[in-house]
Design a protein around this motif. Sequence first.
Motif, PDB file in Angstrom:
ATOM      1  N   ALA A 165      14.474  25.068  18.737  1.00  0.00           N
ATOM      2  CA  ALA A 165      13.601  24.970  18.613  1.00  0.00           C
ATOM      3  C   ALA A 165      14.149  24.620  17.099  1.00  0.00           C
ATOM      4  CB  ALA A 165      12.221  26.357  18.354  1.00  0.00           C
ATOM      5  N   GLY A 166      12.761  22.513  16.530  1.00  0.00           N
ATOM      6  CA  GLY A 166      13.024  22.146  15.349  1.00  0.00           C
ATOM      7  C   GLY A 166      12.345  21.144  15.796  1.00  0.00           C
ATOM      8  N   PRO A 167      12.002  20.693  14.786  1.00  0.00           N
ATOM      9  CA  PRO A 167      11.516  18.932  14.414  1.00  0.00           C
ATOM     10  C   PRO A 167      11.913  18.403  15.007  1.00  0.00           C
ATOM     11  CG  PRO A 167      11.871  19.981  12.417  1.00  0.00           C
ATOM     12  CD  PRO A 167      12.245  20.528  13.236  1.00  0.00           C
ATOM     13  N   LEU A 168      11.537  16.848  15.335  1.00  0.00           N
ATOM     14  CA  LEU A 168      12.414  16.114  15.672  1.00  0.00           C
ATOM     15  C   LEU A 168      13.439  15.622  14.237  1.00  0.00           C
ATOM     16  CD1 LEU A 168      12.258  13.759  18.373  1.00  0.00           C
ATOM     17  CD2 LEU A 168      11.149  12.722  16.805  1.00  0.00           C
ATOM     18  N   GLY A 169      15.107  15.320  14.958  1.00  0.00           N
ATOM     19  CA  GLY A 169      15.879  14.808  14.347  1.00  0.00           C
ATOM     20  C   GLY A 169      16.145  15.994  13.662  1.00  0.00           C
ATOM     21  N   ALA A 170      16.364  17.000  13.984  1.00  0.00           N
ATOM     22  CA  ALA A 170      16.592  18.511  13.665  1.00  0.00           C
ATOM     23  C   ALA A 170      18.142  18.812  13.832  1.00  0.00           C
ATOM     24  CB  ALA A 170      15.717  19.473  13.921  1.00  0.00           C
ATOM     25  N   GLY A 171      18.630  18.642  15.060  1.00  0.00           N
ATOM     26  CA  GLY A 171      20.024  18.563  15.813  1.00  0.00           C
ATOM     27  C   GLY A 171      20.278  19.045  17.226  1.00  0.00           C
ATOM     28  N   LYS A 172      19.046  19.790  17.736  1.00  0.00           N
ATOM     29  CA  LYS A 172      18.855  20.052  18.951  1.00  0.00           C
ATOM     30  C   LYS A 172      19.957  19.371  20.275  1.00  0.00           C
ATOM     31  CE  LYS A 172      14.046  19.499  19.300  1.00  0.00           C
ATOM     32  NZ  LYS A 172      14.177  18.779  17.745  1.00  0.00           N
ATOM     33  N   THR A 173      20.184  18.206  19.954  1.00  0.00           N
ATOM     34  CA  THR A 173      21.138  17.944  20.880  1.00  0.00           C
ATOM     35  C   THR A 173      22.658  17.699  20.438  1.00  0.00           C
ATOM     36  OG1 THR A 173      19.103  15.981  21.881  1.00  0.00           O
ATOM     37  CG2 THR A 173      20.912  15.389  22.195  1.00  0.00           C
ATOM     38  N   VAL A 174      22.475  17.161  19.051  1.00  0.00           N
ATOM     39  CA  VAL A 174      23.996  17.966  18.564  1.00  0.00           C
ATOM     40  C   VAL A 174      24.732  18.891  18.919  1.00  0.00           C
ATOM     41  CG1 VAL A 174      24.967  18.060  16.598  1.00  0.00           C
ATOM     42  CG2 VAL A 174      23.661  15.810  16.757  1.00  0.00           C
ATOM     43  N   LEU A 175      23.839  20.375  18.777  1.00  0.00           N
ATOM     44  CA  LEU A 175      23.816  21.900  19.334  1.00  0.00           C
ATOM     45  C   LEU A 175      24.446  22.085  20.293  1.00  0.00           C
ATOM     46  CD1 LEU A 175      23.867  24.227  17.707  1.00  0.00           C
ATOM     47  CD2 LEU A 175      21.920  24.160  18.215  1.00  0.00           C
ATOM     48  N   ALA A 176      22.913  21.096  21.488  1.00  0.00           N
ATOM     49  CA  ALA A 176      23.487  21.476  22.650  1.00  0.00           C
ATOM     50  C   ALA A 176      24.398  21.055  23.404  1.00  0.00           C
ATOM     51  CB  ALA A 176      22.547  20.606  23.433  1.00  0.00           C
TER      52      ALA A 176
ATOM     53  N   ALA B 223      23.737  28.568  32.787  1.00  0.00           N
ATOM     54  CA  ALA B 223      22.829  29.013  31.108  1.00  0.00           C
ATOM     55  C   ALA B 223      21.613  28.216  31.445  1.00  0.00           C
ATOM     56  CB  ALA B 223      23.615  28.553  30.471  1.00  0.00           C
ATOM     57  N   VAL B 224      20.812  28.696  30.827  1.00  0.00           N
ATOM     58  CA  VAL B 224      19.567  26.992  30.941  1.00  0.00           C
ATOM     59  C   VAL B 224      19.197  27.286  29.046  1.00  0.00           C
ATOM     60  CG1 VAL B 224      17.490  26.457  31.191  1.00  0.00           C
ATOM     61  CG2 VAL B 224      18.732  28.268  32.719  1.00  0.00           C
ATOM     62  N   VAL B 225      19.494  26.118  28.730  1.00  0.00           N
ATOM     63  CA  VAL B 225      18.784  26.366  27.185  1.00  0.00           C
ATOM     64  C   VAL B 225      17.650  24.377  26.855  1.00  0.00           C
ATOM     65  CG1 VAL B 225      20.018  24.555  25.302  1.00  0.00           C
ATOM     66  CG2 VAL B 225      21.358  25.727  26.891  1.00  0.00           C
ATOM     67  N   VAL B 226      17.325  25.182  26.539  1.00  0.00           N
ATOM     68  CA  VAL B 226      15.935  24.342  26.350  1.00  0.00           C
ATOM     69  C   VAL B 226      15.234  23.746  25.419  1.00  0.00           C
ATOM     70  CG1 VAL B 226      13.114  24.793  27.676  1.00  0.00           C
ATOM     71  CG2 VAL B 226      14.493  25.540  28.803  1.00  0.00           C
ATOM     72  N   GLU B 227      15.030  22.347  24.835  1.00  0.00           N
ATOM     73  CA  GLU B 227      14.724  21.846  23.941  1.00  0.00           C
ATOM     74  C   GLU B 227      13.426  21.875  23.922  1.00  0.00           C
ATOM     75  OE1 GLU B 227      16.918  18.119  22.161  1.00  0.00           O
ATOM     76  OE2 GLU B 227      18.710  18.650  23.512  1.00  0.00           O
ATOM     77  N   TRP B 228      12.995  21.987  23.160  1.00  0.00           N
ATOM     78  CA  TRP B 228      11.222  21.964  22.914  1.00  0.00           C
ATOM     79  C   TRP B 228      11.023  23.240  23.664  1.00  0.00           C
ATOM     80  CZ3 TRP B 228       9.480  19.616  18.466  1.00  0.00           C
ATOM     81  CH2 TRP B 228      10.139  17.831  18.519  1.00  0.00           C
ATOM     82  N   GLY B 229      11.348  23.983  23.821  1.00  0.00           N
ATOM     83  CA  GLY B 229      10.986  25.659  24.637  1.00  0.00           C
ATOM     84  C   GLY B 229       9.822  26.950  24.528  1.00  0.00           C
ATOM     85  N   GLU B 230      10.092  26.305  23.310  1.00  0.00           N
ATOM     86  CA  GLU B 230       9.505  27.656  22.240  1.00  0.00           C
ATOM     87  C   GLU B 230       7.750  27.654  22.605  1.00  0.00           C
ATOM     88  OE1 GLU B 230       9.448  30.626  18.608  1.00  0.00           O
ATOM     89  OE2 GLU B 230       9.730  28.069  18.473  1.00  0.00           O
ATOM     90  N   GLY B 231       6.853  28.255  23.458  1.00  0.00           N
ATOM     91  CA  GLY B 231       6.131  28.601  23.304  1.00  0.00           C
ATOM     92  C   GLY B 231       5.448  28.862  25.100  1.00  0.00           C
ATOM     93  N   VAL B 232       6.919  28.207  25.770  1.00  0.00           N
ATOM     94  CA  VAL B 232       6.384  27.629  27.101  1.00  0.00           C
ATOM     95  C   VAL B 232       7.938  28.054  28.076  1.00  0.00           C
ATOM     96  CG1 VAL B 232       7.337  26.112  28.864  1.00  0.00           C
ATOM     97  CG2 VAL B 232       5.894  25.013  26.699  1.00  0.00           C
ATOM     98  N   ALA B 233       9.018  28.344  27.984  1.00  0.00           N
ATOM     99  CA  ALA B 233      10.203  28.548  28.431  1.00  0.00           C
ATOM    100  C   ALA B 233      10.625  30.286  28.496  1.00  0.00           C
ATOM    101  CB  ALA B 233      11.173  28.131  28.564  1.00  0.00           C
ATOM    102  N   GLU B 234       9.924  31.008  27.097  1.00  0.00           N
ATOM    103  CA  GLU B 234       9.775  32.166  27.259  1.00  0.00           C
ATOM    104  C   GLU B 234      10.042  33.046  28.157  1.00  0.00           C
ATOM    105  OE1 GLU B 234       8.477  30.782  25.448  1.00  0.00           O
ATOM    106  OE2 GLU B 234       8.570  31.346  22.820  1.00  0.00           O
ATOM    107  N   ARG B 235       8.371  32.847  29.162  1.00  0.00           N
ATOM    108  CA  ARG B 235       8.253  33.415  30.812  1.00  0.00           C
ATOM    109  C   ARG B 235       9.544  33.571  31.373  1.00  0.00           C
ATOM    110  NH1 ARG B 235       4.831  31.464  33.620  1.00  0.00           N
ATOM    111  NH2 ARG B 235       5.348  29.145  34.160  1.00  0.00           N
ATOM    112  N   LEU B 236      10.717  32.366  31.582  1.00  0.00           N
ATOM    113  CA  LEU B 236      11.889  32.476  32.628  1.00  0.00           C
ATOM    114  C   LEU B 236      12.326  33.361  32.267  1.00  0.00           C
ATOM    115  CD1 LEU B 236      12.672  28.994  31.731  1.00  0.00           C
ATOM    116  CD2 LEU B 236      10.684  29.714  33.693  1.00  0.00           C
TER     117      LEU B 236
END
Length: 158
Positions: free
Chosen positions: A38-49, A111-124
Amino acid sequence: MTSETVMRTYECPRETDSLEFGRRLGERLRAGDLVLLAGPLGAGKTVLARGIAAGMGVTGRVASPTFVLARVHRPATGGGDAALVHVDAYRLTTLDELDDLDLDTDLTDAAVVVEWGEGVAERLGDEYLVVRLRRRDDDVREITLEPHGPSWIERVAL
């Protein structure tokens, strides 16, 4: 113990620090794990992935799956046991679209890593880790781990 009692925040001044942080997290992932970035555009989600993928020892170039929605990276020879499913939920507009990706099936052997998944993917899953990324004005990334469920509370210290 609740997730709030074990939340931890780390500073990553350089991109290499974020990659290393992700690598350490990836070494701890196993099949069935769900991680939400979770984080705004440019926060580093893909780098972390990318770091997570390196720590898992999977194959394939890790790039933002924005337009394909999900990419599967298989374990390399001598790598880990679990595959990595890297998802970008930014373009998903309904829960049905998330269901169409059939990610709950992937959780049996990946292992499933979801960018922008908060509020949607928790139910998985009943247990998951939210990784909050924030880019400060001085360009330092702050990474906060928010565990949900007993297994994540035990593994959250990196």
